[in-house]
Design a protein around this motif. Sequence first.
Motif, PDB file in Angstrom:
ATOM      1  N   ARG A 100      34.039   8.464  39.280  1.00 31.19           N
ATOM      2  CA  ARG A 100      33.494   9.006  38.023  1.00 31.19           C
ATOM      3  C   ARG A 100      31.983   8.858  38.028  1.00 31.19           C
ATOM      4  N   ASN A 101      31.324   9.697  37.284  1.00 31.24           N
ATOM      5  CA  ASN A 101      29.887   9.512  37.067  1.00 31.24           C
ATOM      6  C   ASN A 101      29.683   8.259  36.227  1.00 31.24           C
ATOM      7  N   GLU A 106      26.084   1.889  32.266  1.00 29.63           N
ATOM      8  CA  GLU A 106      26.698   1.343  33.492  1.00 29.63           C
ATOM      9  C   GLU A 106      25.698   1.368  34.645  1.00 29.63           C
ATOM     10  N   LEU A 107      24.878   2.422  34.664  1.00 31.26           N
ATOM     11  CA  LEU A 107      23.896   2.534  35.735  1.00 31.26           C
ATOM     12  C   LEU A 107      22.868   1.411  35.683  1.00 31.26           C
ATOM     13  N   GLN A 108      22.505   1.049  34.452  1.00 26.36           N
ATOM     14  CA  GLN A 108      21.481  -0.005  34.315  1.00 26.36           C
ATOM     15  C   GLN A 108      21.992  -1.358  34.795  1.00 26.36           C
ATOM     16  N   ASP A 109      23.300  -1.536  34.731  1.00 24.49           N
ATOM     17  CA  ASP A 109      23.868  -2.816  35.171  1.00 24.49           C
ATOM     18  C   ASP A 109      24.866  -2.560  36.307  1.00 24.49           C
ATOM     19  N   VAL A 110      24.440  -1.710  37.269  1.00 21.10           N
ATOM     20  CA  VAL A 110      25.375  -1.233  38.292  1.00 21.10           C
ATOM     21  C   VAL A 110      25.961  -2.363  39.141  1.00 21.10           C
ATOM     22  N   LYS A 111      25.214  -3.474  39.253  1.00 26.94           N
ATOM     23  CA  LYS A 111      25.706  -4.603  40.059  1.00 26.94           C
ATOM     24  C   LYS A 111      26.987  -5.193  39.474  1.00 26.94           C
ATOM     25  N   ASN A 112      27.161  -4.983  38.179  1.00 30.57           N
ATOM     26  CA  ASN A 112      28.354  -5.537  37.540  1.00 30.57           C
ATOM     27  C   ASN A 112      29.427  -4.482  37.286  1.00 30.57           C
ATOM     28  N   TYR A 113      29.286  -3.326  37.946  1.00 29.80           N
ATOM     29  CA  TYR A 113      30.302  -2.279  37.775  1.00 29.80           C
ATOM     30  C   TYR A 113      31.336  -2.429  38.879  1.00 29.80           C
ATOM     31  N   ASN A 114      32.598  -2.369  38.493  1.00 28.21           N
ATOM     32  CA  ASN A 114      33.681  -2.556  39.467  1.00 28.21           C
ATOM     33  C   ASN A 114      34.136  -1.205  40.031  1.00 28.21           C
ATOM     34  N   PHE A 115      33.689  -0.916  41.249  1.00 29.66           N
ATOM     35  CA  PHE A 115      34.038   0.361  41.901  1.00 29.66           C
ATOM     36  C   PHE A 115      35.422   0.330  42.534  1.00 29.66           C
ATOM     37  N   ALA A 120      37.820   3.450  37.990  1.00 31.19           N
ATOM     38  CA  ALA A 120      36.550   3.945  38.545  1.00 31.19           C
ATOM     39  C   ALA A 120      36.711   5.369  39.086  1.00 31.19           C
ATOM     40  N   PHE A 121      37.980   5.784  39.276  1.00 28.29           N
ATOM     41  CA  PHE A 121      38.233   7.109  39.870  1.00 28.29           C
ATOM     42  C   PHE A 121      38.682   8.115  38.814  1.00 28.29           C
ATOM     43  N   ASP A 122      38.326   9.361  39.068  1.00 23.61           N
ATOM     44  CA  ASP A 122      38.758  10.453  38.197  1.00 23.61           C
ATOM     45  C   ASP A 122      40.109  10.950  38.732  1.00 23.61           C
ATOM     46  N   THR A 123      41.168  10.243  38.336  1.00 22.93           N
ATOM     47  CA  THR A 123      42.492  10.542  38.892  1.00 22.93           C
ATOM     48  C   THR A 123      42.958  11.949  38.524  1.00 22.93           C
ATOM     49  N   ALA A 124      42.581  12.395  37.323  1.00 27.83           N
ATOM     50  CA  ALA A 124      42.991  13.748  36.908  1.00 27.83           C
ATOM     51  C   ALA A 124      42.422  14.788  37.876  1.00 27.83           C
ATOM     52  N   ALA A 125      41.165  14.560  38.302  1.00 27.46           N
ATOM     53  CA  ALA A 125      40.544  15.515  39.240  1.00 27.46           C
ATOM     54  C   ALA A 125      41.233  15.457  40.601  1.00 27.46           C
ATOM     55  N   ILE A 126      41.627  14.254  41.032  1.00 31.28           N
ATOM     56  CA  ILE A 126      42.335  14.133  42.317  1.00 31.28           C
ATOM     57  C   ILE A 126      43.648  14.911  42.230  1.00 31.28           C
ATOM     58  N   MET A 127      44.362  14.709  41.137  1.00 32.12           N
ATOM     59  CA  MET A 127      45.659  15.367  40.975  1.00 32.12           C
ATOM     60  C   MET A 127      45.506  16.885  40.943  1.00 32.12           C
ATOM     61  N   LYS A 128      44.433  17.335  40.275  1.00 30.78           N
ATOM     62  CA  LYS A 128      44.210  18.786  40.177  1.00 30.78           C
ATOM     63  C   LYS A 128      44.003  19.365  41.594  1.00 30.78           C
ATOM     64  N   CYS A 129      43.147  18.680  42.340  1.00 35.39           N
ATOM     65  CA  CYS A 129      42.868  19.156  43.713  1.00 35.39           C
ATOM     66  C   CYS A 129      44.126  19.185  44.564  1.00 35.39           C
ATOM     67  N   LEU A 130      44.868  18.065  44.540  1.00 35.12           N
ATOM     68  CA  LEU A 130      46.062  17.995  45.393  1.00 35.12           C
ATOM     69  C   LEU A 130      47.104  19.025  44.967  1.00 35.12           C
ATOM     70  N   THR A 131      47.264  19.173  43.650  1.00 37.92           N
ATOM     71  CA  THR A 131      48.257  20.134  43.161  1.00 37.92           C
ATOM     72  C   THR A 131      47.877  21.543  43.586  1.00 37.92           C
ATOM     73  N   GLU A 132      46.584  21.864  43.475  1.00 40.50           N
ATOM     74  CA  GLU A 132      46.156  23.212  43.852  1.00 40.50           C
ATOM     75  C   GLU A 132      46.292  23.440  45.355  1.00 40.50           C
ATOM     76  N   GLU A 140      37.585  23.103  44.902  1.00 40.50           N
ATOM     77  CA  GLU A 140      36.199  22.638  44.963  1.00 40.50           C
ATOM     78  C   GLU A 140      36.236  21.125  44.783  1.00 40.50           C
ATOM     79  N   VAL A 141      35.868  20.395  45.810  1.00 41.61           N
ATOM     80  CA  VAL A 141      35.929  18.930  45.766  1.00 41.61           C
ATOM     81  C   VAL A 141      34.549  18.387  45.401  1.00 41.61           C
ATOM     82  N   PRO A 142      34.487  17.427  44.457  1.00 37.40           N
ATOM     83  CA  PRO A 142      33.177  16.878  44.097  1.00 37.40           C
ATOM     84  C   PRO A 142      32.496  16.214  45.298  1.00 37.40           C
ATOM     85  N   VAL A 143      31.178  16.200  45.253  1.00 40.38           N
ATOM     86  CA  VAL A 143      30.416  15.483  46.292  1.00 40.38           C
ATOM     87  C   VAL A 143      29.741  14.306  45.581  1.00 40.38           C
ATOM     88  N   TYR A 144      30.061  13.096  46.013  1.00 40.38           N
ATOM     89  CA  TYR A 144      29.565  11.905  45.334  1.00 40.38           C
ATOM     90  C   TYR A 144      28.410  11.302  46.114  1.00 40.38           C
TER      91      TYR A 144
END
Length: 486
Positions: A100-101, A106-115, A120-132, A140-144
């Motif tokens: 996710r973006n 969260e960006l200001q305290d990125v050291k304390n963000y749990n990746f 942390a993941f956009d599961t809906a987007a993963i499911m959309k891609c796999l289903t399609e 169209e797959v996001p570029v992170y």
Amino acid sequence: MYEWQNERAGSAKGLSDVSKLLVQTSRTSSMGLRERELSERLDVEGGSPHRGAGRGHRNEPFVIGVAGGTASGKTTVCDQIMQRLHDQCVVMLSQDSFYRNLSEEELQDVKNYNFDQPSAFDTAAIMKCLTELKEMRIVEVPVYDFTTHQRSTETRRVPPADVVIIEGILVLHMEEIRSLLNMKVYVDTDDDVRLARRIQRDVAVRGRDVGGVIEQYTKFVKPAFDQYVAPSRKFADIIIPWHRCNEAGDNVVAIDLIAEHIRMKLQQHDLRRIYPNLEVIPSNFQIRGMHTIVRDRETSTADYVFYADRLLRLVVEASLGHLPFRERTVVTPTGHQYVGVDFAKKLCGVSIIRSGESMENALRACCKGIKIGKILVHRVEDRVMDQEIVYEKLPTDIAERFVLLMDPILGTGGSASRAVNVLLDKGVEEGKILFLSLIAAPEGIHTLCKKFPRMKVITSEIDEHIDSEFRVVPGTGNFGDRYFCE
Ligand SMILES: O=P(O)(O)OC[C@H]1O[C@H](OP(=O)(O)OP(=O)(O)O)[C@H](O)[C@@H]1O
């Protein structure tokens, strides 16, 4: 007239030139030349992201999920599977592309963000891609961007494929994703090896400092591994011990087995889509193991007979499952009702002499007192489709019965076709014939399934092809010689 139920929708398919192109994509590379070429050709050909039925494409890809801890070697495993499947159309996705973006906060305290946590993941987007992709659509797959922790405005265009591989730490943890996978792989690598690799990668590729990487590992990566990743091992079909590598760092045996299994599935998949009257009994490693023994030329006659009998029994049992049944309720010793079914009564076996006789014991063991007839076909080697019937002995009332026609090897389909014609001449309905084999060549399947679309063809494995001498490749050699001769 008796008709087998058409369980699978689908039309005639084969791989087109386009889908035969190798499409290698990885999370680190931008769109590769061949992928671009494929996408462009799809646009030109189709003008739409759909690859519809009847255009010579598969209906659905084979989807593989590859999970494992951070830096366990997941990408290497995927690359190697892709290399082995170089003649298939394969695309690869990484769960990391779907981070996710991060918000401003969260960006200001990125050291304390749990990746490493699922949120942390956009599961809906993963499911959309796999289903399609399952629907054979271009996605169209996001570029992170790992340095800014944001998705780029660009996306990566991924075309439909025969095989889709998705790798990521939580691919097997997430139930929704698991439900879309045809094969689940877990890469098992020692924790200290993974930590060393992670430090190396994050410092060199992602511009982090060693202290920061270790802090993040201790605070987030390791606890998430223990909580989500390691327990997801239990969902895997295959666990690859990545420490059992050769000098080049590959677990050749595991990768070969996976690639071989996928190839087999793709081959079977295609034929079953073409012919709804074809049934391949579901495989597992026990069945593969038995096939390995009967295909091994070093196997003794005693072992050959033992394992062929086990496999033949499975084919017979699977075939009986295709006969019609009636509902029947019985009362159990506890006085309760059990609503069950009654077997079809009017059936018989017919073996094609000589190899088909090897299946008679299995049939008798399953159907007490079953009548078994015989047909002897003279196989004329240079006139494969014009076989001669030398002998037949069939139950007199065969026209009223379901017939299990048995021959362990289906080669050109010449012998089997001839035997089916004998049954039809005797008045047996085509829809009441089941052809049972242990090993079938695609050529024989095409012949039988096309010629007799209402007859069910049941086999345990589909081999590659028949050679110039009409032998099944890789095959098992001459079945009759190996089974009946000392
Ligand atoms: O599909 P086809 O190309 O016709 O080949 C298959 C036939 O070949 C084998 O028999 P074989 O002629 O070796 O005789 P056998 O059963 O007596 O060993 C096999 O058992 C089938 O009957």
